[in-house]
Motif scaffolding. Structure first.
Motif, PDB file in Angstrom:
ATOM      1  N   GLN A 273       0.806  -1.219   0.000  1.00 15.20           N
ATOM      2  CA  GLN A 273       0.000   0.000   0.000  1.00 15.20           C
ATOM      3  C   GLN A 273       0.834   1.260   0.000  1.00 15.20           C
ATOM      4  OE1 GLN A 273      -3.083  -0.002   2.985  1.00 15.20           O
ATOM      5  NE2 GLN A 273      -3.482  -2.166   2.693  1.00 15.20           N
ATOM      6  N   ASP A 274       1.933   1.264   0.731  1.00 13.98           N
ATOM      7  CA  ASP A 274       2.745   2.477   0.826  1.00 13.98           C
ATOM      8  C   ASP A 274       3.886   2.498  -0.186  1.00 13.98           C
ATOM      9  OD1 ASP A 274       4.499   0.615   1.812  1.00 13.98           O
ATOM     10  OD2 ASP A 274       4.842   1.623   3.726  1.00 13.98           O
ATOM     11  N   GLY A 275       3.963   1.514  -1.066  1.00 15.70           N
ATOM     12  CA  GLY A 275       5.002   1.463  -2.078  1.00 15.70           C
ATOM     13  C   GLY A 275       6.286   0.840  -1.584  1.00 15.70           C
ATOM     14  N   GLY A 276       6.674   1.127  -0.344  1.00 16.53           N
ATOM     15  CA  GLY A 276       7.852   0.514   0.243  1.00 16.53           C
ATOM     16  C   GLY A 276       9.173   0.868  -0.421  1.00 16.53           C
ATOM     17  N   LEU A 277       9.289   2.086  -0.925  1.00 12.43           N
ATOM     18  CA  LEU A 277      10.536   2.493  -1.578  1.00 12.43           C
ATOM     19  C   LEU A 277      11.599   2.865  -0.553  1.00 12.43           C
ATOM     20  CD1 LEU A 277       9.068   4.741  -4.417  1.00 12.43           C
ATOM     21  CD2 LEU A 277       9.707   2.325  -4.539  1.00 12.43           C
ATOM     22  N   PHE A 278      12.859   2.722  -0.944  1.00 11.22           N
ATOM     23  CA  PHE A 278      13.972   3.170  -0.120  1.00 11.22           C
ATOM     24  C   PHE A 278      14.137   4.671  -0.336  1.00 11.22           C
ATOM     25  CE2 PHE A 278      15.011  -1.317  -0.987  1.00 11.22           C
ATOM     26  CZ  PHE A 278      15.091  -1.777   0.315  1.00 11.22           C
ATOM     27  N   HIS A 279      14.001   5.441   0.716  1.00  9.44           N
ATOM     28  CA  HIS A 279      13.999   6.908   0.602  1.00  9.44           C
ATOM     29  C   HIS A 279      15.347   7.490   0.229  1.00  9.44           C
ATOM     30  CE1 HIS A 279       9.880   7.055   1.933  1.00  9.44           C
ATOM     31  NE2 HIS A 279      10.196   6.217   2.904  1.00  9.44           N
ATOM     32  N   HIS A 280      16.436   6.780   0.502  1.00 10.86           N
ATOM     33  CA  HIS A 280      17.769   7.290   0.206  1.00 10.86           C
ATOM     34  C   HIS A 280      18.228   6.965  -1.218  1.00 10.86           C
ATOM     35  CE1 HIS A 280      18.506   3.150   1.367  1.00 10.86           C
ATOM     36  NE2 HIS A 280      19.714   3.233   0.830  1.00 10.86           N
ATOM     37  N   LEU A 281      17.404   6.195  -1.967  1.00 11.67           N
ATOM     38  CA  LEU A 281      17.753   5.820  -3.334  1.00 11.67           C
ATOM     39  C   LEU A 281      16.900   6.582  -4.342  1.00 11.67           C
ATOM     40  CD1 LEU A 281      17.963   1.914  -2.996  1.00 11.67           C
ATOM     41  CD2 LEU A 281      19.831   3.572  -2.848  1.00 11.67           C
ATOM     42  N   THR A 282      17.457   6.777  -5.544  1.00 11.99           N
ATOM     43  CA  THR A 282      16.684   7.398  -6.615  1.00 11.99           C
ATOM     44  C   THR A 282      15.660   6.384  -7.134  1.00 11.99           C
ATOM     45  OG1 THR A 282      18.148   6.614  -8.373  1.00 11.99           O
ATOM     46  CG2 THR A 282      18.688   8.772  -7.344  1.00 11.99           C
TER      47      THR A 282
ATOM     48  N   GLN B 258      15.486   5.150 -10.124  1.00  5.50           N
ATOM     49  CA  GLN B 258      16.217   4.130 -10.889  1.00  5.50           C
ATOM     50  C   GLN B 258      16.920   3.153  -9.951  1.00  5.50           C
ATOM     51  OE1 GLN B 258      17.539   4.829 -14.589  1.00  5.50           O
ATOM     52  NE2 GLN B 258      19.021   3.173 -14.656  1.00  5.50           N
ATOM     53  N   GLU B 259      17.548   3.655  -8.898  1.00  6.97           N
ATOM     54  CA  GLU B 259      18.231   2.782  -7.942  1.00  6.97           C
ATOM     55  C   GLU B 259      17.239   1.890  -7.199  1.00  6.97           C
ATOM     56  OE1 GLU B 259      21.997   5.775  -6.966  1.00  6.97           O
ATOM     57  OE2 GLU B 259      20.159   5.881  -5.762  1.00  6.97           O
ATOM     58  N   ASN B 260      16.061   2.416  -6.877  1.00  8.68           N
ATOM     59  CA  ASN B 260      15.025   1.609  -6.234  1.00  8.68           C
ATOM     60  C   ASN B 260      14.615   0.452  -7.134  1.00  8.68           C
ATOM     61  OD1 ASN B 260      13.548   2.142  -3.562  1.00  8.68           O
ATOM     62  ND2 ASN B 260      14.023   4.214  -4.272  1.00  8.68           N
TER      63      ASN B 260
ATOM     64  N   ASP C 264      11.769  10.535 -17.039  1.00  9.72           N
ATOM     65  CA  ASP C 264      12.243  11.859 -16.625  1.00  9.72           C
ATOM     66  C   ASP C 264      12.364  11.991 -15.103  1.00  9.72           C
ATOM     67  OD1 ASP C 264       9.479  11.720 -16.266  1.00  9.72           O
ATOM     68  OD2 ASP C 264       9.172  13.843 -16.696  1.00  9.72           O
ATOM     69  N   SER C 265      11.916  10.978 -14.363  1.00 11.89           N
ATOM     70  CA  SER C 265      11.989  11.002 -12.898  1.00 11.89           C
ATOM     71  C   SER C 265      13.000  10.003 -12.340  1.00 11.89           C
ATOM     72  CB  SER C 265      10.611  10.698 -12.302  1.00 11.89           C
ATOM     73  OG  SER C 265       9.675  11.671 -12.699  1.00 11.89           O
ATOM     74  N   ALA C 266      13.797   9.403 -13.198  1.00 13.49           N
ATOM     75  CA  ALA C 266      14.722   8.345 -12.776  1.00 13.49           C
ATOM     76  C   ALA C 266      15.695   8.801 -11.693  1.00 13.49           C
ATOM     77  CB  ALA C 266      15.491   7.804 -13.974  1.00 13.49           C
ATOM     78  N   ALA C 267      16.102  10.065 -11.721  1.00 15.44           N
ATOM     79  CA  ALA C 267      17.094  10.559 -10.764  1.00 15.44           C
ATOM     80  C   ALA C 267      16.468  11.150  -9.501  1.00 15.44           C
ATOM     81  CB  ALA C 267      17.988  11.605 -11.429  1.00 15.44           C
ATOM     82  N   LYS C 268      15.137  11.137  -9.416  1.00 18.33           N
ATOM     83  CA  LYS C 268      14.463  11.711  -8.248  1.00 18.33           C
ATOM     84  C   LYS C 268      14.360  10.681  -7.123  1.00 18.33           C
ATOM     85  CE  LYS C 268      11.593  14.984 -10.813  1.00 18.33           C
ATOM     86  NZ  LYS C 268      10.205  15.355 -11.146  1.00 18.33           N
TER      87      LYS C 268
END
Length: 184
Positions: A84-93, A95-97, A122-126
């Motif tokens: 539900q929350d996506g679970g992304l690593f906040h310190h990674l871009t 692309q890195e995620n 266009d958001s790969a580095a964000k």
């Protein structure tokens, strides 16, 4: 894919969340619908091997979902999860995620291709804090697809999103279905 649930039950601290669920169907995409607190996420976590049911059996494509930890790790490695929350690593871009945890030489290229496919090149580095809710969920879907799972498990991927972002994510899910991705 064939999903077989036979008398599946799940209880937490004596409170039964799932009671005697039986289902046996061949499906390409399956939606689990019900009220809040009705056990949808619990059922998805059982199918994904994150929880072991307290009763009954479960098989996907005719293969019983294992219950031992070593076998469960191998089973989970064949699945893609979007929580539900996506679970992304906040310190990674972004692309890195997407590339994170993919163990092949093409991980970065595959991450780029998936982000492009999902309209996020266009958001790969964000980093996640720089993305909208819909963008975060699309990155999470790309990350789940990066390892080429045999089955994608989506746990309310549009919950708490604004209507425009909900549409973005549902469009991606529709495109995945049309491309032959199997998901619950």
């Amino acid at each position: 894919m064939r999903v077989e649930l036979s008398h599946l039950s799940m209880a937490f601290d004596g409170t039964e969340v799932l009671h005697d669920i039986t289902f046996d169907e061949e499906v390409s995409a399956l939606a689990i619908i019900g009220p809040s607190g009705g056990g949808k996420s619990t059922l998805l976590r059982i199918i994904g091997g994150l929880l072991v049911p307290t009763g009954g059996t479960l098989a996907v494509d005719g293969v019983p979902v294992p219950t031992g930890e070593a076998a469960l790790r191998d089973y989970r490695a064949t699945l893609g999860f979007v929580f539900q929350d996506g679970g992304l690593f906040h310190h990674l871009t972004a692309q890195e995620n997407v590339a994170h945890g993919v163990e092949d030489a093409e991980a970065s290229d595959r991450a780029h291709d998936l982000l492009e496919r999902l309209g996020l090149a266009d958001s790969a580095a964000k980093r996640p804090a720089q993305l909208s809710g819909g963008q975060k969920q699309r990155v999470a879907i790309a990350r789940a697809l990066a390892a080429r799972p045999r089955l994608l498990l989506l746990d309310e991927p549009t919950s708490a999103l604004d209507p425009e972002f909900t549409t973005e994510v549902l469009d991606v899910v529709r495109d995945l279905k049309e491309a032959g991705t199997r998901f619950i």
